[in-house]
Design an enzyme around this catalytic site. Structure first.
Site, mmCIF file in Angstrom:
data_model
loop_
_atom_site.group_PDB
_atom_site.id
_atom_site.type_symbol
_atom_site.label_atom_id
_atom_site.label_comp_id
_atom_site.label_asym_id
_atom_site.label_seq_id
_atom_site.Cartn_x
_atom_site.Cartn_y
_atom_site.Cartn_z
ATOM 1 N N TYR A 30 0.830 -1.188 0.000
ATOM 2 C CA TYR A 30 0.000 0.000 0.000
ATOM 3 C C TYR A 30 0.878 1.255 0.000
ATOM 4 O O TYR A 30 1.781 1.370 0.828
ATOM 5 C CB TYR A 30 -0.882 -0.072 1.264
ATOM 6 C CG TYR A 30 -1.649 1.173 1.569
ATOM 7 C CD1 TYR A 30 -2.826 1.436 0.891
ATOM 8 C CD2 TYR A 30 -1.198 2.072 2.523
ATOM 9 C CE1 TYR A 30 -3.542 2.589 1.150
ATOM 10 C CE2 TYR A 30 -1.918 3.223 2.793
ATOM 11 C CZ TYR A 30 -3.074 3.476 2.099
ATOM 12 O OH TYR A 30 -3.777 4.604 2.355
ATOM 13 N N HIS A 87 -2.889 -5.177 11.011
ATOM 14 C CA HIS A 87 -2.838 -4.519 12.313
ATOM 15 C C HIS A 87 -3.437 -5.448 13.369
ATOM 16 O O HIS A 87 -4.459 -6.092 13.113
ATOM 17 C CB HIS A 87 -3.639 -3.221 12.284
ATOM 18 C CG HIS A 87 -3.101 -2.193 11.325
ATOM 19 N ND1 HIS A 87 -2.230 -1.203 11.710
ATOM 20 C CD2 HIS A 87 -3.308 -2.008 9.999
ATOM 21 C CE1 HIS A 87 -1.923 -0.441 10.673
ATOM 22 N NE2 HIS A 87 -2.569 -0.911 9.607
#
Lengths: 242, 206
Positions: free
Chosen positions: A147, A162
């Protein structure tokens, strides 16, 4: 009932410092003054508890928790599994583990994400689960894509998930990121490199786990999480003031 | 060579990033996925004590509000008891003492409704003044920041609180004291958090 006991001191040379120049946003979001050291009180030793009434069984399955009936997200099907332990290698049972991630294109389902990568109509990107009595957890998901982000002009985050975990006390509260074995972007990432010790970085890299892979179905990665340990002795005998 | 200690190392922290809401507050990211989002009700309907609101903004080192913060709250009930098996005593049915809020994407304002906690036992039998523990994560914050909210109308208790008085610089203690006012007949405590620079909020290594 366990006796209240304090947690081992956090090794702040192992964790990233607040100020890490190459991760630009940290420059204005890092305190200038040193944190005040506080010996644990019952306010830090305790923390929220969660039960099976708080979540649904499907919440740990990102392949299906946002997909329309009979559909699946596009991407590499993976299992992410492991144990939550403390620094004494004791399992942390019944603790809440939450994850979030981009889809296979590196696009987040978030109203503030404007990246060109397409949203996947069958992928939400979040999951949660409770560890079992041995501290074990697992998720099914797709492997996220890399990303781009506005730090240096050509910075790309490695594929990452995450991870948020609670532990038994508020002092154990932790958010981190899981990376994937062999990803060449890991070494280049200014967020990864906020961590000073290469061995600490290794601890964030999930390893390919062929033994947990389901043949003809889903590849597996193993990711253990270590929370602060705690003393086995009561830190004082007059906690209630008597 | 000495023997080796066989402790594991704690998993290192990383920033929660700008899209923390996806995982911890997906409704705010813009999609509904869970049957219930966690941390929305801190005190529950049965909690005794004064119903209060706590609110503020989080300000960065340039003076601007941070608009992608997530805060978590941990507090005792009005009797000073935490909803946790290691804290002796009972809390009211439905009292969790834990909450999770985000800052508004446009204004940076955050706030939560709860009850005012009671005094909590401290170390060596010294009572702590009523306080709320806060944990702050966001993009640009590499390890969650811990602080405490105290209440300005608890002046006497604050003066002897063992944590407040640990802070050597007396003028910095004020950064932990929330200012009380009334709005529509309800008490509101204002607690602005300054991450860096002038009047920087005291953060704790807990």
């Amino acid at each position: 009932m366990k006796k209240p006991a304090e947690f081992y001191q956090r090794d702040r040379r192992w964790h990233p410092p607040a100020f890490a120049r190459d991760y630009k946003t940290s420059v204005a979001r890092s305190p200038q003054y040193a944190a005040i050291s506080l010996e644990n009180t019952i306010s830090e030793i305790t923390g929220p508890t969660f039960g099976h009434n708080d979540i649904d069984p499907i919440d740990n399955d990102l392949l299906s928790n946002f997909a329309q009936a009979d559909q699946s997200p596009i991407g590499e099907r993976i299992i992410v599994h492991g144990r939550v332990l403390d620094e004494n290698a004791r399992p942390v049972p019944n603790t809440l583990v939450e994850i979030w991630q981009a889809n296979a294109s590196g696009r987040y389902r978030h109203k503030k994400d404007t990246y060109l990568g397409a949203l996947d109509p069958n992928f939400g990107g979040c999951g949660r689960t409770l560890t079992d009595t041995d501290g074990y957890y697992y998720f099914r998901t797709i492997k996220p894509g890399a990303y781009p982000w506005r730090n240096w002009v050509n910075d790309w985050r490695p594929a990452h998930i995450h991870v948020s975990v609670f532990g038994s006390g508020f002092a154990q509260r932790l958010i981190t990121q899981l990376y994937f074995e062999g990803d060449p972007l890991i070494a280049k990432c200014p967020i990864v490199n906020t961590i000073p010790d290469p061995q600490a970085v290794e601890q964030l890299i999930a390893v390919l786990d062929m033994n947990a892979t389901i043949p003809l179905d889903t590849i597996a990665y193993k990711f253990d999480i270590v929370l602060r340990g705690r003393r086995s002795t009561l830190f004082e005998n007059r906690l209630e003031g008597n | 060579m000495a023997q080796k200690l066989d402790y594991l190392k704690e998993t290192p922290s990383q920033t929660a990033g700008p899209y923390v809401h996806i995982g911890l507050s997906p409704g705010d990211a813009g999609f509904e996925i869970y049957s219930q989002e966690l941390g929305r009700d801190i005190a529950g309907p049965n909690a005794r004590g004064e119903r209060i609101r706590v609110e503020g903004v989080v300000i960065d080192g340039t003076g601007a509000p941070i608009k992608d913060v997530l805060l978590e709250v941990w507090q005792a009930n009005a009797d000073g008891i935490h909803a946790h098996p290691e804290h002796p005593g009972k809390v009211e049915e439905g009292f969790r003492g834990w909450g999770r809020v985000i800052t508004d994407f446009e204004t940076g304002k955050w706030g939560f409704d709860t009850i005012k906690p009671g005094p909590v036992p401290g170390r060596h039998g010294i009572i702590q003044a009523p306080h709320i523990n806060l944990w702050i994560v966001a993009r640009g914050i590499n390890l969650g920041l811990n602080t405490r909210v105290y209440f300005e109308d608890e002046e006497i208790a604050n003066a002897s609180d063992p944590v407040i008085t640990t802070i050597e610089w007396e003028h910095r203690r004020q950064t932990l004291i929330a200012a009380r006012s009334m709005r529509d007949g309800k008490p509101v405590y204002r607690f602005d958090i300054r991450i860096q620079g002038e009047d920087e909020t005291v953060f704790f290594d807990i």
